[in-house]
Design a protein around this motif. Structure first.
Motif, mmCIF file in Angstrom:
data_model
loop_
_atom_site.group_PDB
_atom_site.id
_atom_site.type_symbol
_atom_site.label_atom_id
_atom_site.label_comp_id
_atom_site.label_asym_id
_atom_site.label_seq_id
_atom_site.Cartn_x
_atom_site.Cartn_y
_atom_site.Cartn_z
ATOM 1 N N VAL A 1 1.109 -1.159 -0.208
ATOM 2 C CA VAL A 1 0.119 0.222 0.305
ATOM 3 C C VAL A 1 1.080 1.349 -0.101
ATOM 4 C CG1 VAL A 1 -1.835 1.446 0.932
ATOM 5 C CG2 VAL A 1 -1.864 -1.333 1.318
ATOM 6 N N VAL A 2 1.992 1.078 0.394
ATOM 7 C CA VAL A 2 2.559 2.574 1.329
ATOM 8 C C VAL A 2 3.517 2.423 -0.236
ATOM 9 C CG1 VAL A 2 4.690 3.657 1.487
ATOM 10 C CG2 VAL A 2 3.167 2.590 3.297
ATOM 11 N N SER A 3 3.975 2.058 -0.993
ATOM 12 C CA SER A 3 4.886 1.794 -2.365
ATOM 13 C C SER A 3 3.574 2.302 -2.925
ATOM 14 C CB SER A 3 5.628 0.263 -2.844
ATOM 15 O OG SER A 3 5.882 -0.541 -1.867
ATOM 16 N N LEU A 4 2.778 1.329 -3.071
ATOM 17 C CA LEU A 4 1.609 2.122 -4.457
ATOM 18 C C LEU A 4 1.904 3.557 -4.119
ATOM 19 C CD1 LEU A 4 -0.965 -0.121 -4.466
ATOM 20 C CD2 LEU A 4 0.622 -0.356 -6.692
ATOM 21 N N PHE A 5 1.316 4.386 -2.861
ATOM 22 C CA PHE A 5 0.523 5.860 -2.616
ATOM 23 C C PHE A 5 2.044 6.218 -3.271
ATOM 24 C CE2 PHE A 5 1.632 9.048 0.027
ATOM 25 C CZ PHE A 5 0.393 9.979 0.663
ATOM 26 N N LEU A 6 3.278 5.820 -3.091
ATOM 27 C CA LEU A 6 4.564 6.801 -3.542
ATOM 28 C C LEU A 6 4.242 6.895 -6.017
ATOM 29 C CD1 LEU A 6 7.582 5.531 -2.067
ATOM 30 C CD2 LEU A 6 6.614 7.708 -1.523
ATOM 31 N N LEU A 7 2.754 6.352 -6.340
ATOM 32 C CA LEU A 7 2.548 6.140 -7.626
ATOM 33 C C LEU A 7 2.097 7.564 -7.647
ATOM 34 C CD1 LEU A 7 2.501 2.768 -8.965
ATOM 35 C CD2 LEU A 7 4.705 4.110 -9.000
ATOM 36 N N LEU A 8 1.218 7.895 -6.959
ATOM 37 C CA LEU A 8 0.789 9.277 -7.247
ATOM 38 C C LEU A 8 1.401 10.702 -7.376
ATOM 39 C CD1 LEU A 8 -2.505 8.338 -4.261
ATOM 40 C CD2 LEU A 8 -2.349 7.856 -6.455
ATOM 41 N N LEU B 1 3.822 -3.958 17.036
ATOM 42 C CA LEU B 1 4.942 -3.689 16.182
ATOM 43 C C LEU B 1 4.623 -4.536 15.056
ATOM 44 C CD1 LEU B 1 8.179 -3.415 15.728
ATOM 45 C CD2 LEU B 1 7.740 -5.323 16.734
ATOM 46 N N ILE B 2 4.748 -4.134 13.812
ATOM 47 C CA ILE B 2 4.767 -4.577 12.469
ATOM 48 C C ILE B 2 6.156 -4.546 12.149
ATOM 49 C CG2 ILE B 2 3.962 -4.814 10.479
ATOM 50 C CD1 ILE B 2 2.013 -4.921 12.006
ATOM 51 N N GLN B 3 6.694 -5.846 11.497
ATOM 52 C CA GLN B 3 7.446 -6.287 10.778
ATOM 53 C C GLN B 3 8.135 -5.893 9.354
ATOM 54 O OE1 GLN B 3 10.132 -9.473 11.914
ATOM 55 N NE2 GLN B 3 11.519 -8.695 9.863
ATOM 56 N N LEU B 4 8.820 -4.598 8.899
ATOM 57 C CA LEU B 4 8.440 -4.792 7.166
ATOM 58 C C LEU B 4 10.190 -5.062 6.884
ATOM 59 C CD1 LEU B 4 6.384 -1.449 6.896
ATOM 60 C CD2 LEU B 4 5.150 -3.490 6.831
ATOM 61 N N TYR B 5 10.415 -5.775 5.392
ATOM 62 C CA TYR B 5 10.878 -5.207 4.602
ATOM 63 C C TYR B 5 11.115 -4.523 3.709
ATOM 64 C CZ TYR B 5 12.730 -9.749 7.512
ATOM 65 O OH TYR B 5 13.021 -10.558 7.849
ATOM 66 N N ILE B 6 11.857 -3.230 3.850
ATOM 67 C CA ILE B 6 11.524 -2.305 2.837
ATOM 68 C C ILE B 6 12.334 -2.117 2.316
ATOM 69 C CG2 ILE B 6 9.806 -1.499 3.675
ATOM 70 C CD1 ILE B 6 11.005 0.538 4.746
ATOM 71 N N SER B 7 12.738 -1.360 0.960
ATOM 72 C CA SER B 7 13.779 -0.993 0.379
ATOM 73 C C SER B 7 14.236 0.249 0.794
ATOM 74 C CB SER B 7 13.659 -0.460 -1.271
ATOM 75 O OG SER B 7 12.557 0.244 -1.271
ATOM 76 N N SER B 8 15.424 0.303 0.632
ATOM 77 C CA SER B 8 17.088 2.034 0.877
ATOM 78 C C SER B 8 15.661 3.417 0.462
ATOM 79 C CB SER B 8 17.897 1.860 0.953
ATOM 80 O OG SER B 8 18.131 2.238 -0.179
ATOM 81 N N THR B 9 15.077 2.985 -0.936
ATOM 82 C CA THR B 9 14.182 4.211 -1.353
ATOM 83 C C THR B 9 12.697 4.086 -0.361
ATOM 84 O OG1 THR B 9 14.595 3.138 -3.891
ATOM 85 C CG2 THR B 9 12.994 4.851 -3.406
ATOM 86 N N LEU B 10 12.098 3.139 -0.367
ATOM 87 C CA LEU B 10 11.090 3.193 0.212
ATOM 88 C C LEU B 10 11.370 4.248 1.471
ATOM 89 C CD1 LEU B 10 7.891 2.311 -0.282
ATOM 90 C CD2 LEU B 10 8.730 0.843 1.342
ATOM 91 N N GLU B 11 12.181 3.677 2.887
ATOM 92 C CA GLU B 11 12.362 3.943 3.780
ATOM 93 C C GLU B 11 12.834 5.397 4.092
ATOM 94 O OE1 GLU B 11 14.578 5.255 7.104
ATOM 95 O OE2 GLU B 11 16.065 4.409 5.542
#
Length: 98
Positions: free
Chosen positions: A37-44, A81-91
């Protein structure tokens, strides 16, 4: 793209909503859903994202279920607490948000 382990603290109300969605529609982990969801948000478009950010802030201020959390370094009370694996770009993109 290097994947990093990051942690996100969510309100129990949001976790219940995510779990409802997972149990009824998807076979994935909470962190995976949040990450998508967060990644899709960045496409806006940035202007559209700003509108959603303003709506989210207003929703948080007026919701009995959510709060802005606490400042960095303080204990997060009542958060899950929710664990995420995200790219450095997303972070980097979402580092400004709590």
């Amino acid at each position: 793209m290097q994947t990093q382990r990051k942690y996100l603290f969510l309100e129990p109300f949001l976790v219940e909503r995510i779990d409802y969605f997972l149990n009824n529609y998807v076979a994935a982990t909470r962190g995976r859903i949040v990450n998508i969801v967060v990644s899709l948000f960045l496409l806006l478009d940035k202007n559209v994202r700003k509108q959603y950010e303003d709506l989210a802030e207003d929703y948080i201020e007026n919701s009995p279920y959510l709060d802005f959390g606490v400042k960095y370094g303080e204990v997060r009370k009542g958060k899950i607490l929710i664990q995420l694996y995200i790219s450095s770009t997303l972070e980097k993109e979402f580092n400004k948000y709590n």
